[in-house]
Design a protein around this motif. Structure first.
Motif, PDB file in Angstrom:
ATOM      1  N   ALA B 349       0.844  -1.203   0.000  1.00  0.00           N
ATOM      2  CA  ALA B 349       0.000   0.000   0.000  1.00  0.00           C
ATOM      3  C   ALA B 349       0.884   1.260   0.000  1.00  0.00           C
ATOM      4  CB  ALA B 349      -0.904   0.000   1.230  1.00  0.00           C
ATOM      5  N   GLN B 350       1.995   1.177   0.721  1.00  0.00           N
ATOM      6  CA  GLN B 350       2.922   2.323   0.764  1.00  0.00           C
ATOM      7  C   GLN B 350       3.495   2.582  -0.632  1.00  0.00           C
ATOM      8  OE1 GLN B 350       5.899   2.261   3.864  1.00  0.00           O
ATOM      9  NE2 GLN B 350       4.435   1.589   5.413  1.00  0.00           N
ATOM     10  N   GLU B 351       3.791   1.474  -1.309  1.00  0.00           N
ATOM     11  CA  GLU B 351       4.350   1.607  -2.661  1.00  0.00           C
ATOM     12  C   GLU B 351       3.334   2.273  -3.585  1.00  0.00           C
ATOM     13  OE1 GLU B 351       6.168  -1.448  -5.766  1.00  0.00           O
ATOM     14  OE2 GLU B 351       6.635  -1.924  -3.663  1.00  0.00           O
ATOM     15  N   LYS B 352       2.067   1.871  -3.414  1.00  0.00           N
ATOM     16  CA  LYS B 352       1.005   2.459  -4.246  1.00  0.00           C
ATOM     17  C   LYS B 352       0.893   3.966  -3.979  1.00  0.00           C
ATOM     18  CE  LYS B 352      -3.785   1.645  -5.657  1.00  0.00           C
ATOM     19  NZ  LYS B 352      -4.990   0.825  -5.447  1.00  0.00           N
ATOM     20  N   LEU B 353       1.012   4.328  -2.701  1.00  0.00           N
ATOM     21  CA  LEU B 353       0.947   5.751  -2.345  1.00  0.00           C
ATOM     22  C   LEU B 353       2.108   6.522  -2.972  1.00  0.00           C
ATOM     23  CD1 LEU B 353       0.085   5.494   1.486  1.00  0.00           C
ATOM     24  CD2 LEU B 353      -1.439   6.335  -0.303  1.00  0.00           C
ATOM     25  N   MET B 354       3.273   5.901  -2.970  1.00  0.00           N
ATOM     26  CA  MET B 354       4.470   6.564  -3.499  1.00  0.00           C
ATOM     27  C   MET B 354       4.408   6.729  -5.016  1.00  0.00           C
ATOM     28  SD  MET B 354       6.504   7.442  -1.051  1.00  0.00           S
ATOM     29  CE  MET B 354       8.141   7.656  -1.705  1.00  0.00           C
ATOM     30  N   ARG B 355       3.698   5.808  -5.673  1.00  0.00           N
ATOM     31  CA  ARG B 355       3.635   5.843  -7.143  1.00  0.00           C
ATOM     32  C   ARG B 355       2.667   6.914  -7.659  1.00  0.00           C
ATOM     33  NH1 ARG B 355       3.302   0.055  -7.004  1.00  0.00           N
ATOM     34  NH2 ARG B 355       1.068   0.200  -7.382  1.00  0.00           N
ATOM     35  N   TYR B 356       1.745   7.327  -6.816  1.00  0.00           N
ATOM     36  CA  TYR B 356       0.664   8.212  -7.261  1.00  0.00           C
ATOM     37  C   TYR B 356       1.174   9.653  -7.462  1.00  0.00           C
ATOM     38  CZ  TYR B 356      -4.025  10.339  -7.164  1.00  0.00           C
ATOM     39  OH  TYR B 356      -5.166  11.054  -7.474  1.00  0.00           O
ATOM     40  N   HIS B 357       0.482  10.371  -8.333  1.00  0.00           N
ATOM     41  CA  HIS B 357       0.905  11.724  -8.728  1.00  0.00           C
ATOM     42  C   HIS B 357       0.472  12.820  -7.729  1.00  0.00           C
ATOM     43  CE1 HIS B 357       1.939  14.920 -11.455  1.00  0.00           C
ATOM     44  NE2 HIS B 357       0.705  15.365 -11.506  1.00  0.00           N
ATOM     45  N   TRP B 358      -0.528  12.591  -6.962  1.00  0.00           N
ATOM     46  CA  TRP B 358      -1.078  13.507  -5.943  1.00  0.00           C
ATOM     47  C   TRP B 358      -1.377  14.920  -6.462  1.00  0.00           C
ATOM     48  CZ3 TRP B 358      -3.061  10.849  -2.329  1.00  0.00           C
ATOM     49  CH2 TRP B 358      -2.448   9.661  -1.901  1.00  0.00           C
ATOM     50  N   PRO B 359      -2.274  15.020  -7.430  1.00  0.00           N
ATOM     51  CA  PRO B 359      -2.605  16.375  -7.909  1.00  0.00           C
ATOM     52  C   PRO B 359      -3.283  17.224  -6.830  1.00  0.00           C
ATOM     53  CG  PRO B 359      -4.110  14.743  -8.832  1.00  0.00           C
ATOM     54  CD  PRO B 359      -3.025  13.979  -8.151  1.00  0.00           C
ATOM     55  N   GLY B 360      -3.947  16.551  -5.877  1.00  0.00           N
ATOM     56  CA  GLY B 360      -4.619  17.302  -4.800  1.00  0.00           C
ATOM     57  C   GLY B 360      -3.729  17.466  -3.570  1.00  0.00           C
ATOM     58  N   ASN B 361      -2.488  17.022  -3.687  1.00  0.00           N
ATOM     59  CA  ASN B 361      -1.465  17.182  -2.646  1.00  0.00           C
ATOM     60  C   ASN B 361      -1.885  16.629  -1.269  1.00  0.00           C
ATOM     61  OD1 ASN B 361       0.847  18.529  -4.016  1.00  0.00           O
ATOM     62  ND2 ASN B 361      -0.828  19.875  -4.638  1.00  0.00           N
ATOM     63  N   VAL B 362      -1.439  17.296  -0.194  1.00  0.00           N
ATOM     64  CA  VAL B 362      -1.634  16.757   1.151  1.00  0.00           C
ATOM     65  C   VAL B 362      -3.120  16.579   1.464  1.00  0.00           C
ATOM     66  CG1 VAL B 362      -1.104  17.088   3.604  1.00  0.00           C
ATOM     67  CG2 VAL B 362       0.497  17.888   1.876  1.00  0.00           C
ATOM     68  N   ARG B 363      -3.944  17.515   0.966  1.00  0.00           N
ATOM     69  CA  ARG B 363      -5.380  17.429   1.238  1.00  0.00           C
ATOM     70  C   ARG B 363      -5.945  16.121   0.664  1.00  0.00           C
ATOM     71  NH1 ARG B 363      -7.480  21.982  -1.338  1.00  0.00           N
ATOM     72  NH2 ARG B 363      -6.964  23.295   0.432  1.00  0.00           N
ATOM     73  N   GLU B 364      -5.490  15.765  -0.538  1.00  0.00           N
ATOM     74  CA  GLU B 364      -5.968  14.538  -1.180  1.00  0.00           C
ATOM     75  C   GLU B 364      -5.451  13.306  -0.419  1.00  0.00           C
ATOM     76  OE1 GLU B 364      -4.742  13.950  -5.234  1.00  0.00           O
ATOM     77  OE2 GLU B 364      -6.147  12.304  -5.528  1.00  0.00           O
ATOM     78  N   LEU B 365      -4.197  13.370  -0.008  1.00  0.00           N
ATOM     79  CA  LEU B 365      -3.621  12.239   0.741  1.00  0.00           C
ATOM     80  C   LEU B 365      -4.435  11.987   2.017  1.00  0.00           C
ATOM     81  CD1 LEU B 365      -1.334  10.156   1.333  1.00  0.00           C
ATOM     82  CD2 LEU B 365      -0.061  12.005   2.406  1.00  0.00           C
ATOM     83  N   LYS B 366      -4.780  13.066   2.690  1.00  0.00           N
ATOM     84  CA  LYS B 366      -5.529  12.944   3.941  1.00  0.00           C
ATOM     85  C   LYS B 366      -6.877  12.241   3.673  1.00  0.00           C
ATOM     86  CE  LYS B 366      -6.696  15.745   7.980  1.00  0.00           C
ATOM     87  NZ  LYS B 366      -8.115  15.964   8.183  1.00  0.00           N
ATOM     88  N   ALA B 367      -7.550  12.678   2.603  1.00  0.00           N
ATOM     89  CA  ALA B 367      -8.857  12.086   2.278  1.00  0.00           C
ATOM     90  C   ALA B 367      -8.703  10.609   1.920  1.00  0.00           C
ATOM     91  CB  ALA B 367      -9.496  12.858   1.129  1.00  0.00           C
ATOM     92  N   VAL B 368      -7.686  10.282   1.136  1.00  0.00           N
ATOM     93  CA  VAL B 368      -7.457   8.890   0.715  1.00  0.00           C
ATOM     94  C   VAL B 368      -7.182   8.006   1.936  1.00  0.00           C
ATOM     95  CG1 VAL B 368      -5.797   7.399  -0.501  1.00  0.00           C
ATOM     96  CG2 VAL B 368      -6.696   9.455  -1.623  1.00  0.00           C
ATOM     97  N   ILE B 369      -6.361   8.511   2.847  1.00  0.00           N
ATOM     98  CA  ILE B 369      -5.986   7.717   4.024  1.00  0.00           C
ATOM     99  C   ILE B 369      -7.177   7.552   4.970  1.00  0.00           C
ATOM    100  CG2 ILE B 369      -4.526   7.717   6.108  1.00  0.00           C
ATOM    101  CD1 ILE B 369      -3.083   6.852   3.528  1.00  0.00           C
ATOM    102  N   GLU B 370      -7.932   8.610   5.154  1.00  0.00           N
ATOM    103  CA  GLU B 370      -9.078   8.496   6.065  1.00  0.00           C
ATOM    104  C   GLU B 370     -10.077   7.446   5.559  1.00  0.00           C
ATOM    105  OE1 GLU B 370      -8.821  12.900   8.117  1.00  0.00           O
ATOM    106  OE2 GLU B 370     -10.462  12.514   6.732  1.00  0.00           O
TER     107      GLU B 370
END
Lengths: 111, 450
Positions: B349-370
């Motif tokens: 799962a960490q690898e998948k997170l690292m591969r992603y482009h994150w256009p929504g940045n930290v805000r998007e990461l927070k939503a995905v993780i929650e």
């Protein structure tokens, strides 16, 4: 002669603590006679302002012990005193307060 | 619970005892009686919560004692109880800092009780405000901006420098990089932290309302102005005004903003009276303001006025392992807030997170993780619980690691899922042999689980 005071307010305030009632009576008997003497003396010497200030100090005890007849009189003495001048019936008022308070002192001492 | 310490100064012993007893009926009050001003003053080291003074004490007047107390302990509320019904005396005492002035009569003890009760309620509110303020300070502590990448470490240094001075700060970064969080970190670590932090998003307010929102207006200044309203500049007095999305401000308003920043005063709409302002400005934008200046969309003079200390927030995709640090932090925080067990994130799962482009940045990461925490089972977030909702799927696709064969398999898998695992239809669509697909299924390189 019946009691010239009423401990109803004091007892109500005490919340059932009889020591408080005793302590307040003791304080009253300890301080008020000398305040009364000072007030009468101030009246006799024409020191109206001092007389008024002393009447002001005696007033709460008269209210608390619900001493009839002089609750209004002590206020009038205070008012006259603070006005800085005498009034025609002032002597009568002072004597009345002195007489009744002395009776209350005796009754409380012997209760 | 701590008792509320009440000091009473009353030279008339009878009256003093009466008041002390009455106040002591409240089990939360600890009442101490003094018969002289000097005696009370010498005991102030005990730090009472409130003081009640008789106006005429034998050794000094109530006014004199009030002044002495206020000089040494200005924070302690003082109530004056007096036999004088003299308005001038009362007003003067209140001007000198007395909290209340109570005239001695048959209701004195009840009035004193009420006044002390109000003071106690205010003290409790103040304690609560201090506690919440402390909580907010902790929330916006530097340590709450997570990350250890070189990109974010250079940002930390700049935040620290900004917090130590009053310089205007301009924050640049893509959406979701945490511009407001950085602005708050600067404010709550600066000398202005006890004053308000006011955030104003220019892009979120219709342009015709921005002027009155920022500068305030007088009653009747325009249709609908039914009462006087202070603007954000006044609201942030002594504190920080955070102007988010400053690049969206229209040119005519930019001119007005520039004037306010130059003059350090605002004039409410409908008024001619300038009002001095003292607030630190932090602005932010996702736009490149130099480009906006070149294009004539942003005033050059305002740009330089706002530039101050520029802080560029790196996009999440450039922050390397910060993605994992932040993901773990968000997972822990969300689990804690929702009283859930702590979850771990599997290496896949960490690898998948690292591969992603994150256009929504930290805000998007927070939503995905929650969401992943909610969907997780057995205390683990696996690859399948990491779901991206970004519309930028092509960009994400190319950001994934893999060989040409991996990408080919992914395309076939995608079409199979899209066409309900109809092999013939997918073979036709992609112009490949159906045997190719069956071989990939056999080799377990793609799956047909519906």
């Amino acid at each position: 002669m019946g009691n010239m005071y009423n401990l109803r307010q004091l007892e109500e305030l005490s919340g059932g603590m009889s020591e408080f009632v005793d302590s307040m009576i003791e304080t009253f008997l300890e301080h008020t006679p000398s305040q009364l003497n000072d007030m009468v003396k101030a009246f006799k010497e024409g020191r109206w302002m001092d007389m008024g200030n002393l009447a002001h100090k005696i007033k709460p005890s008269i209210d608390l012990f619900e001493i009839p007849g002089i609750q209004q009189t002590i206020r009038e003495i205070e008012k006259i005193g603070k006005s800085g001048t005498s009034a025609p019936d002032l002597e009568q008022k002072v004597m009345e307060v002195e007489k009744i308070l002395n009776q209350v002192f005796n009754q409380l001492k012997n209760r | 619970m701590n008792l509320f310490k009440v000091f009473l100064a009353e030279d008339d012993e009878f009256y003093g005892k009466l008041l002390r007893h009455h106040l002591s009926l409240n089990p939360d009050f600890d009442v101490e009686l003094f018969t002289s001003g000097g005696d009370l003053f010498n005991n102030l080291y005990k730090r009472p919560d409130v003081i009640s003074l008789d106006y005429t004490l034998p050794d000094m007047s109530g006014a004199e004692l009030l002044r002495k107390i206020k000089k040494q302990y200005p924070e302690i509320p003082v109530i004056i109880v007096s036999g004088q019904e003299d308005i001038t005396t009362a007003v003067n005492l209140l001007k000198e800092g007395a909290y209340d002035y109570i005239v001695k009569d048959k209701d004195t003890k009840d009035r004193l009780w009420n006044s002390i009760r109000h003071i106690r309620e205010n003290a409790k509110l103040k304690t609560e405000i201090d506690r919440l303020r402390e909580e907010v300070n902790l929330k916006y502590d530097f340590s709450n901006i997570k990350g250890s990448s070189p990109a974010i470490r250079s940002v930390f240094k700049l935040i620290e420098k900004a917090a130590q001075s009053n310089i205007t700060v301009s924050i640049y970064g893509e959406t979701g990089t945490g511009k407001e969080l950085v602005a708050k970190a600067i404010h709550y670590n600066s000398g202005r932290k006890k004053k308000p932090f006011v955030a104003f998003n220019i892009a979120a307010i219709p342009s015709e309302l921005i002027e009155s929102e920022l500068f305030g207006h007088e009653k009747g200044a325009f249709t609908g102005a039914i009462s006087r309203r202070i603007g954000k500049f006044e609201e942030a007095d002594g504190g920080t005004l955070f102007l988010d999305e400053i690049g969206e401000m229209e040119l005519h308003l930019q001119a007005k903003l520039l004037r306010v920043l130059q003059e350090k005063e605002v004039v409410r709409i409908g008024s001619n009276t300038p009002i001095k302002i003292d607030c630190r400005i932090i602005c932010a934008t996702h736009r490149d303001l130099t480009e906006e200046v070149k294009a004539g969309k942003f005033r050059e003079d305002l740009y330089y006025r706002l530039l101050g200390l520029p802080i560029h927030l790196p996009p999440l995709r450039d922050r390397g392992n910060d993605i994992i640090i932040l993901a773990k932090h968000f997972a822990d925080e969300f689990a804690k807030e929702n009283k859930m067990d702590k979850v771990t994130i599997t290496p896949e799962a960490q690898e998948k997170l690292m591969r992603y482009h994150w256009p929504g940045n930290v805000r998007e990461l927070k939503a995905v993780i929650e969401l992943a925490v909610v969907m997780s089972e057995g205390g683990k977030i696996t690859e399948s619980e990491i779901n991206f909702s970004s519309s930028n799927t092509i960009q994400n696709f190319f950001n994934e690691k893999g060989t040409l064969r991996d990408f080919t398999n992914k395309i076939i898998q995608y079409y199979l899922e899209k066409h309900n695992f109809n092999v013939l239809e997918v073979a036709k669509k992609l112009d490949i042999g159906k045997s190719t697909i069956y071989r990939l299924i056999k080799n377990k390189e793609i799956t047909i689980n519906k």
